[in-house]
Write an enzyme that holds these catalytic residues in place. Structure first.
Site, PDB file in Angstrom:
ATOM      1  N   ASP A  78      -0.058   5.234   0.832  1.00 46.68           N
ATOM      2  CA  ASP A  78      -0.256   6.210   1.917  1.00 46.68           C
ATOM      3  C   ASP A  78      -0.157   5.505   3.270  1.00 46.68           C
ATOM      4  O   ASP A  78      -0.820   4.505   3.510  1.00 46.68           O
ATOM      5  CB  ASP A  78      -1.647   6.857   1.802  1.00 46.68           C
ATOM      6  CG  ASP A  78      -1.722   7.883   0.692  1.00 46.68           C
ATOM      7  OD1 ASP A  78      -0.912   8.822   0.701  1.00 46.68           O
ATOM      8  OD2 ASP A  78      -2.583   7.729  -0.196  1.00 46.68           O
ATOM      9  N   ASP A 124       0.871  -1.163   0.000  1.00 46.22           N
ATOM     10  CA  ASP A 124       0.000   0.000   0.000  1.00 46.22           C
ATOM     11  C   ASP A 124       0.920   1.229   0.000  1.00 46.22           C
ATOM     12  O   ASP A 124       2.127   1.107   0.268  1.00 46.22           O
ATOM     13  CB  ASP A 124      -0.889  -0.032   1.244  1.00 46.22           C
ATOM     14  CG  ASP A 124      -1.718   1.222   1.385  1.00 46.22           C
ATOM     15  OD1 ASP A 124      -2.384   1.599   0.401  1.00 46.22           O
ATOM     16  OD2 ASP A 124      -1.697   1.824   2.477  1.00 46.22           O
TER      17      ASP A 124
HETATM   18 MG   LIG Z   1      -2.618   3.204   3.602  1.00 49.45          MG
END
Ligand SMILES: [Mg+2]
Length: 354
Positions: free
Chosen positions: A41, A39
């Site tokens: 962010d 992932d």
């Molecule tokens: Mg995230």
């Protein structure tokens, strides 16, 4: 702190879930792994700032020959834009014609979904409640887009709003992050969805947007819910105050409510994101790790798809959240527990420098 202590104690045995990934354990894990999916962010960066040590860790993984993929629910950037950000913040990755091939964002994956579902439709169009980036990815696979940008109310009242002209050949309404979301757009989306065969697709069900400069705080989560935000409204627990802007899931919900139907959801924890990566990479799940900061999207996706999972504590979820899931009577919540955790993905570096 008490939850962290309890977790550390529970993690002493190697067969426990959510074990701290020591350098020794990381070495053993990486020896059995070809591909790491991240992932973005809260894992690689927060806003425009890289997590300290994260770029070095990813460059070391690349140097070891590991294949990397980036799976994000954010629909506001194209693959090419993500690739440029990865390089700008020091994470490396291909440039030129291959730029972006490692990136699987919901804008791109929504385009793949529509390409499948609208195959054979002559000159298909989508009504897009979303960003120019989302429209660009759809248009790259041959789906023309209408609706991007602001749309003010037209006329005096509901009677006028219902008679604004519609575009022909709209086969899908796509809901992503749309800062111009409005009553007029909602009305128009509903009218398209009342046409026979028109698909309703949501990029993701995240209920909050990440903040640029720090932690963001997830909203409430109903016991027994399927993760990804499909919860009935609840009062947030006292320690989970929703301070952050509303996310795309809120917009998807509005359209679902108006149309009285459920959207097809592309983003994590939907398996479709993993299927997109798997088709392009030819992945062996047993030799793949999913690294994320959210239990209800990243870790659940990894668990559902049979991947090894690492929770990093630089983003949303905490060890306290893991403990609550482990102690829960809810089968769905018990799935939201990672195999390993790290304070930061920089913790992988010692295992890569030996
Ligand atoms: Mg995230």
């Amino acid at each position: 702190m008490a939850a962290a202590t309890a977790m550390a104690a529970a993690a002493d045995g190697d067969d426990a879930r959510c074990v701290r990934l020591s350098a020794e354990r990381a070495q053993a894990l990486l020896a059995d792994v070809d591909t790491l999916l991240f992932d973005c962010d809260g894992v690689l960066w927060r806003g425009e700032t890289a997590v300290p040590g994260a770029p070095e860790a990813l460059r070391a993984l690349r140097a070891r020959g590991k294949r990397l993929g980036f799976i994000t629910n954010n629909s506001s950037k194209t693959r090419a834009a993500y690739a440029e950000k990865l390089r700008r913040l020091g994470f490396g990755g291909p440039a030129g014609p291959s730029a972006g091939l490692e990136v699987f964002g919901t804008a791109y994956c929504t385009a793949l979904y529509l390409r499948q579902r609208l195959a054979g439709a002559p000159s298909p169009k989508a009504y897009v409640l979303g960003s120019p980036a989302l429209a660009a990815e759809l248009e790259a696979v041959g789906v023309a887009c209408v609706g991007v940008g602001p749309e003010p109310l037209q006329g005096e009242g509901p009677g006028d709003w219902l008679h604004a002209p519609l575009e022909p050949d709209v086969r899908a309404v796509v809901v992503g992050f749309d800062p111009h979301f409005s009553y007029m757009k909602l009305t128009r989306a509903l009218r398209y969805l009342q046409q026979p065969g028109c698909l309703l697709v949501g990029t993701n069900m995240d209920n909050r947007l990440p903040l640029e400069n720090g932690r963001f705080i997830a909203g409430p989560c109903a016991p027994g819910q399927e993760a990804g935000g499909r919860a009935r409204a609840l009062s947030p627990p006292a320690d989970r105050v929703p301070l952050c802007p509303a996310g795309t899931g809120c917009l998807v919900r509005a359209v679902e409510m108006a149309a009285q139907r459920q959207a097809d959801i592309i983003g994590k924890p939907s398996r479709f994101m993993f299927d997109c990566v798997s088709q392009e990479y030819g992945i062996d799940p047993e030799r793949t790790v999913m690294v994320g900061d959210r239990l209800d999207t990243d870790i659940l996706l990894g668990v559902t798809c049979g991947l090894k999972t690492i929770l990093t504590l630089t983003g949303v979820s905490t060890l306290g959240d893991v403990k609550r899931n482990q102690d829960s009577d809810c089968v769905a919540k018990k799935k939201m527990v990672p195999d390993f955790y790290v304070d930061s993905i920089a913790d992988l570096l010692p295992a890569l420098q030996g």
